[in-house]
Design an enzyme around this catalytic site. Structure first.
Site, PDB file in Angstrom:
ATOM      1  CB  SER A 135      34.079  59.029  55.419  1.00 37.72           C
ATOM      2  OG  SER A 135      34.850  59.186  54.027  1.00 37.72           O
ATOM      3  N   GLY A 140      35.639  50.689  50.722  1.00 38.94           N
ATOM      4  CA  GLY A 140      35.934  49.628  49.891  1.00 38.94           C
ATOM      5  C   GLY A 140      35.582  49.823  48.291  1.00 38.94           C
ATOM      6  N   GLY A 142      37.668  51.464  46.132  1.00 35.23           N
ATOM      7  CA  GLY A 142      38.886  51.810  45.100  1.00 35.23           C
ATOM      8  C   GLY A 142      39.163  53.627  45.363  1.00 35.23           C
ATOM      9  CB  SER A 145      37.263  54.699  52.248  1.00 35.18           C
ATOM     10  OG  SER A 145      37.236  53.391  52.508  1.00 35.18           O
ATOM     11  CB  SER A 146      41.681  51.969  53.785  1.00 33.82           C
ATOM     12  OG  SER A 146      42.504  51.702  52.865  1.00 33.82           O
ATOM     13  CD  GLU A 192      46.133  52.011  53.375  1.00 34.75           C
ATOM     14  OE1 GLU A 192      44.937  52.076  53.990  1.00 34.75           O
ATOM     15  OE2 GLU A 192      45.808  52.344  52.249  1.00 34.75           O
ATOM     16  CG  ASP A 203      45.633  53.872  48.202  1.00 33.01           C
ATOM     17  OD1 ASP A 203      46.130  54.313  47.102  1.00 33.01           O
ATOM     18  OD2 ASP A 203      44.830  53.208  48.439  1.00 33.01           O
TER      19      ASP A 203
HETATM   20  N1  LIG Z   1      35.507  56.177  57.894  1.00 32.73           N
HETATM   21  C1  LIG Z   1      35.812  54.992  58.437  1.00 32.73           C
HETATM   22  N2  LIG Z   1      35.462  54.515  59.549  1.00 32.73           N
HETATM   23  C2  LIG Z   1      36.192  53.099  59.862  1.00 32.73           C
HETATM   24  N3  LIG Z   1      36.698  52.591  59.227  1.00 32.73           N
HETATM   25  C3  LIG Z   1      37.111  52.685  57.921  1.00 32.73           C
HETATM   26  C4  LIG Z   1      36.544  53.968  57.213  1.00 32.73           C
HETATM   27  N4  LIG Z   1      36.868  54.354  56.145  1.00 32.73           N
HETATM   28  C5  LIG Z   1      37.614  53.155  55.672  1.00 32.73           C
HETATM   29  N5  LIG Z   1      37.589  52.191  56.688  1.00 32.73           N
HETATM   30  C6  LIG Z   1      38.249  51.140  56.873  1.00 32.73           C
HETATM   31  O1  LIG Z   1      38.868  50.677  55.557  1.00 32.73           O
HETATM   32  C7  LIG Z   1      38.306  49.723  54.710  1.00 32.73           C
HETATM   33  C8  LIG Z   1      38.145  49.769  53.326  1.00 32.73           C
HETATM   34  O2  LIG Z   1      39.284  49.723  52.943  1.00 32.73           O
HETATM   35  P1  LIG Z   1      39.840  49.006  51.420  1.00 32.73           P
HETATM   36  O3  LIG Z   1      39.235  47.682  51.464  1.00 32.73           O
HETATM   37  O4  LIG Z   1      41.225  49.320  51.364  1.00 32.73           O
HETATM   38  O5  LIG Z   1      38.905  49.984  50.451  1.00 32.73           O
HETATM   39  P2  LIG Z   1      39.077  51.592  50.006  1.00 32.73           P
HETATM   40  O6  LIG Z   1      40.317  52.042  50.705  1.00 32.73           O
HETATM   41  O7  LIG Z   1      39.225  51.544  48.615  1.00 32.73           O
HETATM   42  O8  LIG Z   1      37.777  52.095  50.320  1.00 32.73           O
HETATM   43  C9  LIG Z   1      36.787  49.409  55.478  1.00 32.73           C
HETATM   44  O9  LIG Z   1      36.204  48.091  55.437  1.00 32.73           O
HETATM   45  C10 LIG Z   1      37.284  49.784  57.209  1.00 32.73           C
HETATM   46  O10 LIG Z   1      37.892  48.703  57.906  1.00 32.73           O
HETATM   47  C1  LIG Z   2      45.756  47.800  45.088  1.00 30.86           C
HETATM   48  C2  LIG Z   2      46.556  49.070  45.481  1.00 30.86           C
HETATM   49  O1  LIG Z   2      47.506  49.299  44.622  1.00 30.86           O
HETATM   50  C3  LIG Z   2      45.676  50.390  45.712  1.00 30.86           C
HETATM   51  C4  LIG Z   2      44.365  50.132  46.638  1.00 30.86           C
HETATM   52  O2  LIG Z   2      43.660  50.897  46.741  1.00 30.86           O
HETATM   53  P1  LIG Z   2      42.076  51.050  47.247  1.00 30.86           P
HETATM   54  O3  LIG Z   2      42.172  50.348  48.785  1.00 30.86           O
HETATM   55  O4  LIG Z   2      41.251  50.132  46.435  1.00 30.86           O
HETATM   56  O5  LIG Z   2      41.664  52.177  47.233  1.00 30.86           O
HETATM   57  C5  LIG Z   2      47.087  48.628  47.144  1.00 30.86           C
HETATM   58  C6  LIG Z   2      48.447  49.481  47.495  1.00 30.86           C
HETATM   59  O6  LIG Z   2      49.206  50.175  46.644  1.00 30.86           O
HETATM   60  O7  LIG Z   2      48.405  49.750  48.790  1.00 30.86           O
HETATM   61 MG   LIG Z   3      42.268  51.008  50.807  1.00 28.06          MG
END
Ligand SMILES: Nc1ncnc2c1ncn2[C@@H]1O[C@H](COP(=O)(O)OP(=O)(O)O)[C@@H](O)[C@H]1O
Ligand SMILES: C[C@@](O)(CCOP(=O)(O)O)CC(=O)O
Ligand SMILES: [Mg+2]
Length: 386
Positions: A135, A140, A142, A145-146, A192, A203
């Site tokens: 990736s 984490g 915003g 990535s999840s 998700e 997302d």
């Molecule tokens: N490439 C990846 N491999 C494994 N898990 C991932 C990967 N990308 C994201 N994740 C999971 O998503 C979490 C981050 O998601 P989140 O807190 O929603 O933040 P965001 O979606 O903004 O990056 C990570 O801690 C992990 O559990």
């Molecule tokens: C806070 C929220 O509106 C977006 C979260 O996005 P991210 O995981 O921070 O990229 C949560 C959602 O819509 O599921």
């Molecule tokens: Mg996320």
């Protein structure tokens, strides 16, 4: 047969958090991707009886004997609808993941690894396979990535199933059909849920379908911008967890239901107005500038409301103050609490000013990037494996 699936990250232009509570939000895909490649062992293959997950950028490899997974999880759940992971399966997943000794520094990954195991076994049962994930999105921060992880994994799993009809002989990246995209999106949403707790679905939807979208209560409307939109993304590098921030907003909503309902209604109006402005004809520079000024004001208003939800952070405030010195408006994007901040860069803004802002932000220890927004959603590419 081996398949690769790539899914984009996203920015939320307005409406994060409020969208979880039914307000409208506007989001766009960005040109940073998560890629999942998947190779499933067939009977004739040499097979070591393992399901392997390699998170390449992190240098982490996990593997489980498929017999062990079989004892713990229910297995394939086809046809639709995709299953929501039960509490009991969550516990079994936690045991399977705990065994892998994830380094403490990467503790948040456990949710992603569990999600992979759940999605894999729900589509392909207990077949040995190898998945490799890479990736370019920060975790984490915003930028979704999840969701990109869930969409890329779901797309690779479905691409090697009977549930979709793709041309496996076609070279290069190919899109899914519309109904197949909906399927990918549904599976990704289940993933998700395991990472966000209570996601709105915005997302995974924007990562699946790409472009710019308006989203409300699970429904998306495509937005076709009629003005150039350039966003500076500043990563404060303060890590945070979306699940915890979403939960904190829900708790505040329980404590102050009426006040928070008003906040969410205001956000809804902001998102609707923002989408109207972005799509309204902008035949000349003057109209573009006028529209940009309105967007800047809406971003500031949205940021104020995000502050009132309790999801800003001192580093976010530093970015706001710094960009304001250059008369630029910013707002947090995603869950907040750190993570990334968006700054609108007006079309006629001199490159020298952009350079100055970036230099000043980076001198605070932040990381800046200007991403292309509104590109393609998830795609797959097949190759015959050796
Ligand atoms: N490439 C990846 N491999 C494994 N898990 C991932 C990967 N990308 C994201 N994740 C999971 O998503 C979490 C981050 O998601 P989140 O807190 O929603 O933040 P965001 O979606 O903004 O990056 C990570 O801690 C992990 O559990
Ligand atoms: C806070 C929220 O509106 C977006 C979260 O996005 P991210 O995981 O921070 O990229 C949560 C959602 O819509 O599921
Ligand atoms: Mg996320």
């Amino acid at each position: 047969m081996e398949v690769r699936a790539r899914a984009p990250g996203k920015i939320i232009l307005s409406g994060e958090h409020a969208v979880v509570h039914g307000s409208t939000a506007v989001a766009a895909s960005i040109d940073l991707y998560t890629e999942a490649s998947l190779k499933i062992s067939t009977d004739s293959d040499w097979s070591d009886g393992l399901l392997k997950l390699h998170l390449k950028d992190l240098g982490l490899q996990f593997s489980w004997p498929t017999e062990k997974i079989k004892e713990a999880l229910p297995g394939p759940c086809i046809p639709l609808p995709p299953p929501t992971c039960s509490l009991e399966s969550m516990k079994s997943l936690a045991f399977l993941v705990e065994d892998q000794n994830i380094p403490e520094a990467n503790f948040g990954l456990a949710a992603g690894v569990s999600t992979f195991l759940w999605l894999y076994t729900s589509v392909h049962g207990f077949k040995p396979a190898t998945a490799i994930v890479t990736s370019s999105l920060p975790f984490g921060a915003g930028l979704g990535s999840s969701a990109a992880f869930c969409v890329a994994v779901s797309a690779s799993l479905l691409a090697l199933s009977d549930l979709v009809n793709l041309d496996q002989n076609k070279k290069g990246w190919q899109p899914f059909q519309e109904n197949e995209l909906e399927l990918v999106n549904k599976w990704a949403f289940e993933g998700e849920k395991m990472i966000h707790g209570k996601p709105s679905g915005i997302d995974n939807t924007v990562s699946t379908f790409g472009n710019m979208i308006m989203f409300k209560s699970g429904q998306l409307t495509l937005i076709k911008p009629s003005m150039p939109l350039r966003m500076l993304i500043t990563n404060t590098k303060v890590g945070r967890n979306t699940k915890a921030l979403v939960a904190s907003v829900s708790e505040r909503t329980m404590r102050h239901p009426e006040a928070m309902a008003s906040v969410f209604t205001a956000v809804d109006s902001i998102s609707k107005e923002l989408s109207t402005i972005v799509q309204s004809p902008a035949p000349d520079d003057l109209t573009v500038t006028e529209n940009e000024e309105k967007l800047q004001e809406l971003m500031e208003m949205n940021q104020g409301l995000l502050q009132s939800m309790g999801v800003s952070h001192t580093t976010i405030e530093t970015v706001l103050r710094t960009t304001l010195k250059y008369k630029l408006a910013s707002k947090l994007t995603g869950a907040g609490g750190g993570g990334c901040v968006l700054t609108l860069l007006p079309a006629l803004l001199a490159g020298t000013i952009v350079d100055k802002v970036i230099t000043e932000l980076e001198s605070c220890g932040f990381q800046c990037l200007i991403a292309e927004i509104g590109g393609k959603g998830v795609e797959v590419s097949f190759s015959s494996s050796s």
